[in-house]
Design a protein around this motif. Structure first.
Motif, PDB file in Angstrom:
ATOM      1  N   CYS A   1      -2.070 -25.164  34.465  1.00 30.60           N
ATOM      2  CA  CYS A   1      -2.758 -24.868  33.199  1.00 30.60           C
ATOM      3  C   CYS A   1      -2.265 -25.840  32.130  1.00 30.60           C
ATOM      4  N   LYS A   2      -3.166 -26.662  31.631  1.00 33.42           N
ATOM      5  CA  LYS A   2      -2.785 -27.706  30.685  1.00 33.42           C
ATOM      6  C   LYS A   2      -3.118 -27.331  29.243  1.00 33.42           C
ATOM      7  N   PRO A   3      -2.321 -27.847  28.318  1.00 31.30           N
ATOM      8  CA  PRO A   3      -2.662 -27.713  26.898  1.00 31.30           C
ATOM      9  C   PRO A   3      -3.634 -28.836  26.533  1.00 31.30           C
ATOM     10  N   ASP A   4      -3.904 -29.037  25.263  1.00 24.29           N
ATOM     11  CA  ASP A   4      -4.750 -30.148  24.841  1.00 24.29           C
ATOM     12  C   ASP A   4      -4.074 -31.471  25.180  1.00 24.29           C
ATOM     13  N   ALA A   5      -4.874 -32.512  25.307  1.00 22.08           N
ATOM     14  CA  ALA A   5      -4.345 -33.831  25.663  1.00 22.08           C
ATOM     15  C   ALA A   5      -3.376 -34.337  24.604  1.00 22.08           C
ATOM     16  N   PRO A   6      -2.273 -34.963  25.014  1.00 20.05           N
ATOM     17  CA  PRO A   6      -1.350 -35.578  24.053  1.00 20.05           C
ATOM     18  C   PRO A   6      -2.093 -36.573  23.163  1.00 20.05           C
ATOM     19  N   ARG A   7      -1.647 -36.717  21.937  1.00 19.54           N
ATOM     20  CA  ARG A   7      -2.353 -37.535  20.946  1.00 19.54           C
ATOM     21  C   ARG A   7      -2.564 -38.966  21.417  1.00 19.54           C
ATOM     22  N   ARG A   8      -1.534 -39.565  22.017  1.00 13.63           N
ATOM     23  CA  ARG A   8      -1.655 -40.960  22.442  1.00 13.63           C
ATOM     24  C   ARG A   8      -2.777 -41.141  23.453  1.00 13.63           C
ATOM     25  N   LEU A   9      -2.886 -40.214  24.378  1.00  9.69           N
ATOM     26  CA  LEU A   9      -3.929 -40.316  25.393  1.00  9.69           C
ATOM     27  C   LEU A   9      -5.307 -40.103  24.777  1.00  9.69           C
ATOM     28  N   ALA A  10      -5.411 -39.131  23.901  1.00  9.34           N
ATOM     29  CA  ALA A  10      -6.691 -38.831  23.282  1.00  9.34           C
ATOM     30  C   ALA A  10      -7.198 -40.002  22.448  1.00  9.34           C
ATOM     31  N   LYS A  11      -6.288 -40.695  21.786  1.00 11.81           N
ATOM     32  CA  LYS A  11      -6.686 -41.805  20.911  1.00 11.81           C
ATOM     33  C   LYS A  11      -6.822 -43.111  21.683  1.00 11.81           C
ATOM     34  N   ASP A  12      -5.717 -43.599  22.244  1.00  7.82           N
ATOM     35  CA  ASP A  12      -5.730 -44.894  22.918  1.00  7.82           C
ATOM     36  C   ASP A  12      -6.524 -44.847  24.218  1.00  7.82           C
ATOM     37  N   GLY A  13      -6.437 -43.739  24.927  1.00  8.69           N
ATOM     38  CA  GLY A  13      -7.171 -43.617  26.177  1.00  8.69           C
ATOM     39  C   GLY A  13      -8.666 -43.620  25.961  1.00  8.69           C
ATOM     40  N   SER A  14      -9.115 -42.951  24.927  1.00  6.89           N
ATOM     41  CA  SER A  14     -10.542 -42.915  24.613  1.00  6.89           C
ATOM     42  C   SER A  14     -11.065 -44.306  24.273  1.00  6.89           C
ATOM     43  N   ALA A  15     -10.290 -45.044  23.502  1.00 10.91           N
ATOM     44  CA  ALA A  15     -10.700 -46.405  23.118  1.00 10.91           C
ATOM     45  C   ALA A  15     -10.766 -47.306  24.345  1.00 10.91           C
ATOM     46  N   ARG A  16      -9.781 -47.178  25.227  1.00  9.28           N
ATOM     47  CA  ARG A  16      -9.761 -48.023  26.422  1.00  9.28           C
ATOM     48  C   ARG A  16     -10.901 -47.659  27.365  1.00  9.28           C
ATOM     49  N   ARG A  17     -11.225 -46.385  27.461  1.00  8.11           N
ATOM     50  CA  ARG A  17     -12.334 -45.961  28.315  1.00  8.11           C
ATOM     51  C   ARG A  17     -13.645 -46.577  27.835  1.00  8.11           C
ATOM     52  N   LYS A  18     -13.877 -46.564  26.541  1.00 10.74           N
ATOM     53  CA  LYS A  18     -15.105 -47.143  25.999  1.00 10.74           C
ATOM     54  C   LYS A  18     -15.193 -48.631  26.329  1.00 10.74           C
ATOM     55  N   ARG A  19     -14.055 -49.319  26.228  1.00 15.23           N
ATOM     56  CA  ARG A  19     -14.029 -50.751  26.513  1.00 15.23           C
ATOM     57  C   ARG A  19     -14.319 -51.021  27.985  1.00 15.23           C
ATOM     58  N   ASP A  20     -13.711 -50.227  28.864  1.00 16.90           N
ATOM     59  CA  ASP A  20     -13.921 -50.419  30.292  1.00 16.90           C
ATOM     60  C   ASP A  20     -15.359 -50.101  30.691  1.00 16.90           C
ATOM     61  N   CYS A  21     -15.910 -49.054  30.140  1.00 20.25           N
ATOM     62  CA  CYS A  21     -17.294 -48.685  30.461  1.00 20.25           C
ATOM     63  C   CYS A  21     -18.270 -49.758  29.987  1.00 20.25           C
ATOM     64  N   ALA A  22     -18.019 -50.312  28.818  1.00 24.23           N
ATOM     65  CA  ALA A  22     -18.879 -51.378  28.295  1.00 24.23           C
ATOM     66  C   ALA A  22     -18.784 -52.615  29.184  1.00 24.23           C
ATOM     67  N   ALA A  23     -17.562 -52.914  29.651  1.00 22.14           N
ATOM     68  CA  ALA A  23     -17.364 -54.072  30.521  1.00 22.14           C
ATOM     69  C   ALA A  23     -18.103 -53.879  31.841  1.00 22.14           C
ATOM     70  N   TYR A  24     -18.075 -52.680  32.366  1.00 23.57           N
ATOM     71  CA  TYR A  24     -18.774 -52.418  33.628  1.00 23.57           C
ATOM     72  C   TYR A  24     -20.279 -52.532  33.448  1.00 23.57           C
ATOM     73  N   THR A  25     -20.783 -52.007  32.357  1.00 28.72           N
ATOM     74  CA  THR A  25     -22.223 -52.075  32.093  1.00 28.72           C
ATOM     75  C   THR A  25     -22.699 -53.525  32.048  1.00 28.72           C
TER      76      THR A  25
END
Length: 265
Positions: A5-29
């Protein structure tokens, strides 16, 4: 294996991870063919998904135990931040070809991350992620993973792993196909792990014997040793304890056996 059972995502992951995901998805597209044929590869940032804040949180919510085998480890070197759906490449089974890329868009997804011992992760699970129907596998961020039916249990649910895997003494037994596949792929009945469970089982058996012997004698019911034994058994099934799923099944089996003997008598 118990549910994490997990709590909310740690701040670093929520912020930096989200930005990196957008970049990777755009690169794949933009360059999907290059990523599919291996000309281009994603460079995943371990400093994001493997940051100490992520490790500390996962370790805490998993009580310092592996998300799969429930073994406890103390040193960081003995564990990895595990991607439930593999990020770099994915494989249905040992006889199937590796598909690239893997679930790159989930590399920084909190729901996809767990704390896992290196034996379960590196020696057994590797890139394996079998599906009941491999043709439904999501291959990019535009696909819906909800159509997949994984054959490896997700420690975070939504299904409770305990509905798929039970223990017969120290041996993990699959109650469903998913449970059976999970045991096989992760090596949950590997020799050293079973030996560790047997050691724990012997401890619990001793406590159970103490309770059965002392509790049946009115003159011994108040002995501190009996109270300690009962406490030890009660604690053993708590999620923070090592191999708590095995302990719960052992005690349930002992209780059922005792009840059966009473009916027979």
């Amino acid at each position: 294996m118990i549910r994490v059972c997990k709590p909310d995502a740690p701040r670093r992951l929520a912020k930096d991870g989200s930005a990196r995901r957008k970049r990777d998805c755009a690169a794949y597209t933009t360059n999907s063919n290059d990523y599919l044929n291996g000309t281009r590869k994603f460079k995943f940032e371990k400093t994001i998904y493997g940051h100490n804040s992520i490790k500390d949180t996962l370790r805490r919510v998993q009580y310092g135990k592996c998300c799969f085998c429930e073994g406890r480890f103390e040193a960081f070197a003995a564990a990895d931040v595990e991607h439930y759906r593999p990020k770099g490449a994915v494989q249905q089974d040992e006889n199937s070809s590796r598909l690239i890329p893997g679930y790159y868009w989930l590399a920084y997804s909190w729901d996809n991350l767990y704390w896992c011992c290196q034996v379960c992760n590196r020696e057994n699970k590797k890139n394996y992620f079998p599906l009941a129907n491999p043709t439904r596998r999501a291959r990019s961020h535009t696909d819906d993973i909800a159509t997949e039916k994984p054959l490896i249990l997700n420690p975070g649910g939504p299904e409770d792993p305990r509905r798929h895997i039970k223990f017969r003494d120290a041996i993990a037994v699959g109650l469903t196909r998913t449970g059976q596949e999970t045991i096989e792929i992760l090596g949950l009945n590997r020799g050293p792990l079973v030996e560790e469970r047997l050691t724990r089982l012997n401890e619990l058996s001793l406590l159970q014997d103490i309770v059965e012997i002392f509790a049946s004698n009115p003159e011994l019911k108040s002995l501190p040793l009996l109270k300690e034994a009962r406490h030890g058994l009660a604690v053993a099934i708590q999620p923070a304890e090592v191999f708590s799923a095995m302990a719960a099944d052992f005690l349930a089996s002992a209780s059922n056996a005792e009840a059966s003997e009473e009916v027979t008598d």
